[in-house]
Design an enzyme around this catalytic site. Structure first.
Site, PDB file in Angstrom:
ATOM      1  N   ASP A  36       0.983  -1.436  -0.116  1.00  0.00           N
ATOM      2  CA  ASP A  36      -0.057  -0.081   0.078  1.00  0.00           C
ATOM      3  C   ASP A  36       0.805   1.262   0.061  1.00  0.00           C
ATOM      4  O   ASP A  36       1.893   1.305   0.352  1.00  0.00           O
ATOM      5  CB  ASP A  36      -0.933  -0.053   1.365  1.00  0.00           C
ATOM      6  CG  ASP A  36      -1.976  -0.755   1.141  1.00  0.00           C
ATOM      7  OD1 ASP A  36      -2.460  -1.262  -0.150  1.00  0.00           O
ATOM      8  OD2 ASP A  36      -2.766  -1.109   1.940  1.00  0.00           O
ATOM      9  N   LYS A  59      -3.671   3.407  -2.891  1.00  0.00           N
ATOM     10  CA  LYS A  59      -4.665   4.491  -3.369  1.00  0.00           C
ATOM     11  C   LYS A  59      -4.306   5.564  -2.718  1.00  0.00           C
ATOM     12  O   LYS A  59      -3.774   5.851  -1.662  1.00  0.00           O
ATOM     13  CB  LYS A  59      -6.087   3.921  -3.039  1.00  0.00           C
ATOM     14  CG  LYS A  59      -6.326   2.557  -3.558  1.00  0.00           C
ATOM     15  CD  LYS A  59      -7.840   2.013  -3.154  1.00  0.00           C
ATOM     16  CE  LYS A  59      -8.063   0.510  -3.843  1.00  0.00           C
ATOM     17  NZ  LYS A  59      -7.410  -0.542  -3.293  1.00  0.00           N
ATOM     18  N   MET A 173      -8.993   8.360   8.125  1.00  0.00           N
ATOM     19  CA  MET A 173      -9.146   8.592   6.967  1.00  0.00           C
ATOM     20  C   MET A 173     -10.065   9.659   6.428  1.00  0.00           C
ATOM     21  O   MET A 173     -10.932   9.738   5.482  1.00  0.00           O
ATOM     22  CB  MET A 173      -9.668   7.406   6.045  1.00  0.00           C
ATOM     23  CG  MET A 173      -8.640   6.206   6.153  1.00  0.00           C
ATOM     24  SD  MET A 173      -9.096   4.551   5.154  1.00  0.00           S
ATOM     25  CE  MET A 173     -10.882   4.537   5.579  1.00  0.00           C
TER      26      MET A 173
END
Length: 270
Positions: A36, A59, A173
């Protein structure tokens, strides 16, 4: 028929020394690492088998260079079918806001053997490296992990319950949406709670800002460096007494930006 295996492992919140020994063991013998974006590059440089293929499947917001979950799932199966040991390395812990369910379903569907290794989640790292305990006698008896997106529609009763609770709230997030989140809470008469905004927790670029609800509203247009984690509750008041490291003075991202050029270590970009 296909004796390859997938190891789904948490890399921790940033500091490479927070990687578990079990994850370290598998990285040393891995054939392939699917990493990641929020994985320390020091982990990839120092701990991974030098013969392993490193593939970035990160991402980043709405970046066009983000790798789809479908492509990540495909790679997990494809490499395991080549009789390879694959480490799927995720930032933080594998079970908290990591989208692990899609990958587990895919591995089960194709009968791929796997193992799950936990990691230190961002909330634990941010709590420890800021000196803010998430629960403490007289401050909070419980903690809740949340995330928030503007497209979500929550009821007034939901916001009122969050405003009233004595639980510590940890927001994952949501650095770009914290203003909206705090606005909704503030509309329901929050009292006795402070806000800690922790940027890049446990890294050399960690920064912590403490606000009251009124102070935060006045600075609601401020932007924060990803990843940003927010702690809300009475426990935030303990920061002034127990903070043990100064804020970084650098405005630099610790983690790899998907839009930057290739780095020098072995990697395959999709």
């Amino acid at each position: 028929m296909y004796p390859g295996k997938v190891i789904i492992a948490g890399a921790g919140p940033g500091d490479p020394e927070l990687l578990t020994l079990r994850a370290f063991h598998y990285l040393k013998i891995a054939d392939v690492v699917l990493a990641d974006r929020l994985v320390s590059e020091e982990i990839l440089n120092l701990y991974v088998n030098p013969k392993a293929e490193i593939i970035f499947v990160g991402k980043q917001g709405y970046s066009k260079k983000s790798v789809s979950q479908e492509e990540t799932n495909r790679l997990l199966v494809a490499y395991s079918f080549q009789n390879k040991l694959v480490v799927r390395l995720k930032g933080g812990d594998v079970a908290i806001y990591s989208n692990v369910l899609d990958e587990l379903k895919t591995l089960n569907e194709y009968h791929v053997s796997y193992e799950i290794i936990p990691g230190i989640t961002a909330a634990s790292g941010a709590s420890a490296y800021s000196g803010i305990p998430l629960t403490a006698r007289g401050y909070a008896d419980a903690v809740r992990y949340l995330t928030y997106h503007k497209k979500e529609k929550k009821t007034a009763a939901y916001w009122q319950e969050l405003a009233d609770t004595n639980d510590t709230l940890v927001l994952y997030m949501s650095g770009n949406n914290i203003g909206e989140f705090i606005k909704h809470l503030g509309e329901h008469q929050v009292t006795g709670k402070s806000i800690a905004v922790i940027e890049q927790a446990t890294t050399p670029y960690q920064k912590i800002a403490i606000y009251t609800f009124n102070d935060f509203t006045a600075k609601s247009d401020k932007t924060y460096t990803s990843p940003t984690l927010i702690i809300i509750g009475k426990v935030v008041d303990l920061y002034a007494r127990f903070a043990w490291q100064p804020n970084s003075e650098q405005n630099t991202s610790y983690f790899r930006d998907l839009n930057t050029k290739k780095h020098s270590y072995n990697e395959t970009l999709l």
